[in-house]
Design an enzyme around this catalytic site. Structure first.
Site, PDB file in Angstrom:
ATOM      1  N   GLY A   1      76.310  37.364  51.407  1.00 40.66           N
ATOM      2  CA  GLY A   1      77.136  37.770  50.260  1.00 40.66           C
ATOM      3  C   GLY A   1      77.181  39.274  50.089  1.00 40.66           C
ATOM      4  O   GLY A   1      78.231  39.857  49.802  1.00 40.66           O
ATOM      5  N   CYS A   2      76.046  39.923  50.292  1.00 36.58           N
ATOM      6  CA  CYS A   2      75.961  41.379  50.107  1.00 36.58           C
ATOM      7  C   CYS A   2      76.743  42.112  51.194  1.00 36.58           C
ATOM      8  O   CYS A   2      77.362  43.141  50.943  1.00 36.58           O
ATOM      9  CB  CYS A   2      74.502  41.828  50.099  1.00 36.58           C
ATOM     10  SG  CYS A   2      73.580  41.061  48.752  1.00 36.58           S
ATOM     11  N   THR A   3      76.716  41.557  52.400  1.00 36.64           N
ATOM     12  CA  THR A   3      77.476  42.149  53.502  1.00 36.64           C
ATOM     13  C   THR A   3      78.968  42.048  53.212  1.00 36.64           C
ATOM     14  O   THR A   3      79.712  43.025  53.350  1.00 36.64           O
ATOM     15  CB  THR A   3      77.119  41.445  54.827  1.00 36.64           C
ATOM     16  OG1 THR A   3      75.722  41.659  55.087  1.00 36.64           O
ATOM     17  CG2 THR A   3      77.945  41.973  55.981  1.00 36.64           C
TER      18      THR A   3
END
Length: 139
Positions: A25-27
């Site tokens: 998700g952060c990527t």
């Protein structure tokens, strides 16, 4: 660059908090901010990603994704606590403290103009960009 309120006065700032470098998700979120970086710059905003990861991790994450904005290593959670994004989460059946994915929009005078908490990645960056553009061109 040292991240201080004085250094940012006169700039519109998008501060996005994310749980951890190199996670799915952060990527995705970082790549969306990257892909819209010029749009944010054109609207007069600077973007900062913030997590509890250290600079070594941030540098690698930034290099891998070719991020054109700075990542803040908030290893002591000072910014995280200032913005109230540290939450209790359940991971693998255990209670852990983690960062709630959140974004804050701060105007050129240093006033908080908008906040998004506990967000889903899909469509979020577009929503933030629209808020930045609305700041520049009020209806």
């Amino acid at each position: 660059m040292k991240f201080t309120p004085q250094a940012l006065l006169g700039k519109v700032v998008v501060l996005y908090f994310y749980p951890k470098d190199n996670t799915p998700g952060c990527t995705t979120e970082a790549m969306q901010f990257r892909d819209h970086h010029q749009d944010f710059a054109d609207a007069g905003a600077v973007v900062f990603g913030v997590s509890r990861d250290n600079m070594v991790s941030h540098d690698k994450f930034k290099q891998t994704l070719e991020l054109p904005f700075e990542l803040v290593a908030d290893t002591e959670e000072k910014l995280c606590h200032m913005f109230g994004v540290v939450k209790n989460k359940i991971m693998y059946g255990k209670k852990v403290k983690g960062i709630e994915r959140s974004t804050f929009l701060i105007d050129a005078e240093g006033m908080l103009r908008a906040e998004w908490r506990g967000i889903k990645v899909a469509g979020h960056v577009d929503e933030v960009l629209k808020a930045v553009q609305d700041l520049k061109n009020p209806v």
